[in-house]
Design an enzyme around this catalytic site. Structure first.
Site, mmCIF file in Angstrom:
data_model
loop_
_atom_site.group_PDB
_atom_site.id
_atom_site.type_symbol
_atom_site.label_atom_id
_atom_site.label_comp_id
_atom_site.label_asym_id
_atom_site.label_seq_id
_atom_site.Cartn_x
_atom_site.Cartn_y
_atom_site.Cartn_z
ATOM 1 N N ARG A 99 0.885 -1.244 -0.043
ATOM 2 C CA ARG A 99 0.049 -0.049 0.072
ATOM 3 C C ARG A 99 0.880 1.294 -0.078
ATOM 4 N NH1 ARG A 99 -1.906 -3.769 -1.160
ATOM 5 N NH2 ARG A 99 -3.990 -4.762 -0.127
ATOM 6 N N GLU A 111 -4.559 3.496 6.152
ATOM 7 C CA GLU A 111 -4.426 3.490 4.819
ATOM 8 C C GLU A 111 -4.918 5.225 4.203
ATOM 9 O OE1 GLU A 111 -5.709 0.554 2.312
ATOM 10 O OE2 GLU A 111 -5.394 -0.880 3.621
ATOM 11 N N SER A 134 -11.063 -0.614 3.497
ATOM 12 C CA SER A 134 -10.235 -0.980 4.774
ATOM 13 C C SER A 134 -9.208 0.327 5.219
ATOM 14 C CB SER A 134 -9.181 -1.959 4.050
ATOM 15 O OG SER A 134 -9.770 -2.976 3.610
#
Length: 346
Positions: free
Chosen positions: A164, A342, A246
């Site tokens: 990520r 995130e 998420s």
């Protein structure tokens, strides 16, 4: 070039948080950025690049000039014996692009179906799901320097992909560093889809679908349908319940750290990684701390998946951030693990 003022951003962030852009320009190509930079009023001021708004938390009105990326286009660049090279404009909807590749008969992106956002955001986040990451299918991208207006191209190595992560998420600490956060706007992305196509079915949920269906050799379209069904069962539709997918990255630990946690929490969900580390399921950690279904103000933890924070109606960015920090504190106090968000907080 048209500069729009006081533009509502609620439709442009998947959390559905109420905020405004003091000024916004829609970018459909490099020329729009170059014209903007040459403008004596708008060229010198700070800028904020906005794609699909699926990975941000707005905590107030956005003061920098918002560059809303709307670069269109999809095309096949090469269909060779070993791979197919496809290109898409940064403003294209990611899921629609995945479906388009399948409609053209090209498999390879099906595991990434139904991920919200735009094509341009996919390499920034190095999106991934069900055993496939963007970097596994990446060829190169075109971007433009927001200081000079000069276009440039990056390959996979130059994007410095990680879990990520990419060069677009890092700020250059000093002159000569290659961090591109806030310095570049992605225009187009190219993808390499290997031949012959092989399904990636290593995740438990996909293996379960394989067993339940009785299909021994699923097509790319079938894998796409399974992924969409799995995601829809676990994750709320942002059009119905505001969310950013998420919210936390799955943390990685050493095997020794994992064994220490297992000794205390035998049920912890974990996955061995190729580099020898162990990935822990952040959703399991959050659920174990009792957060599933809980709220702070109008921001809450989704009842079906503790990894997802949601807007229960009228949530502010401050409430989302407060909830996220409370969760981080709980997980650290119980497991000694720091969860990393995130989304970008703006």
């Amino acid at each position: 070039m048209i500069v729009e003022r006081n533009v509502p951003l609620q439709p442009h962030n998947s959390f559905g948080i109420v905020a405004k852009a003091r000024a916004l320009v829609r970018v459909r190509g490099a020329a729009d950025v170059q014209q903007l930079l040459a403008d004596p009023e708008w060229g010198p001021i700070p800028k904020f690049v906005l794609g699909g708004g699926s990975n941000i938390v707005l905590t107030g009105d956005v003061r920098p000039l918002v560059l809303k990326v709307e670069v269109p286009g999809r095309r096949v660049l090469d269909d060779g014996p070993r791979a197919t090279i496809l290109e898409a404009g940064a403003g294209e909807n990611w899921h629609d692009f995945v479906d388009w590749t399948l409609d053209q008969g090209f498999g390879g992106l099906e595991n990434l179906a139904l991920i919200p956002g735009t094509v341009g955001a996919s390499p920034v986040q190095n999106i991934g799901a069900y055993g496939v990451e963007l970097q596994d299918r990446f060829e190169s991208l075109d971007a433009i320097d927001l200081a000079t207006g000069k276009p440039f191209t990056l390959d996979a190595a130059q994007c410095a992909f990680g879990y990520r992560d990419s060069v677009f998420k890092h700020v250059a600490a000093q002159e000569g560093d290659f961090g591109l956060a806030g310095r570049a706007l992605i225009l187009r992305v190219r993808f390499r889809l290997p031949k012959p196509w092989k399904p990636v079915l290593g995740y438990v949920d996909l293996e379960r679908k394989l067993q339940e269906s009785g299909i021994r050799e699923p097509s790319a379209r079938q894998v796409r349908d399974w992924v969409c069904a799995i995601r829809s069962a676990k994750l709320p539709d942002p059009r119905v319940i505001g969310n950013a997918g998420s919210f936390f990255k799955n943390p990685t630990v050493t095997p020794e750290q994992c064994q220490d946690i297992i000794a205390r929490e035998p049920g912890i969900v974990h996955y061995p990684m190729p580099d020898g580390s162990v990935k822990l399921a952040a959703g399991w950690l959050i659920d174990a701390c009792g957060w599933k279904g809980k709220s702070v103000g109008n921001a809450g933890v989704y009842e079906k998946q503790a990894l997802v924070l949601v807007n229960r109606g009228g949530a502010t960015g401050g409430e989302v951030v407060t909830l996220a920090r409370a969760i981080q504190t709980s997980v650290y106090e119980r497991f000694g693990i720091r969860l990393e968000p995130e989304p970008v907080v703006v």
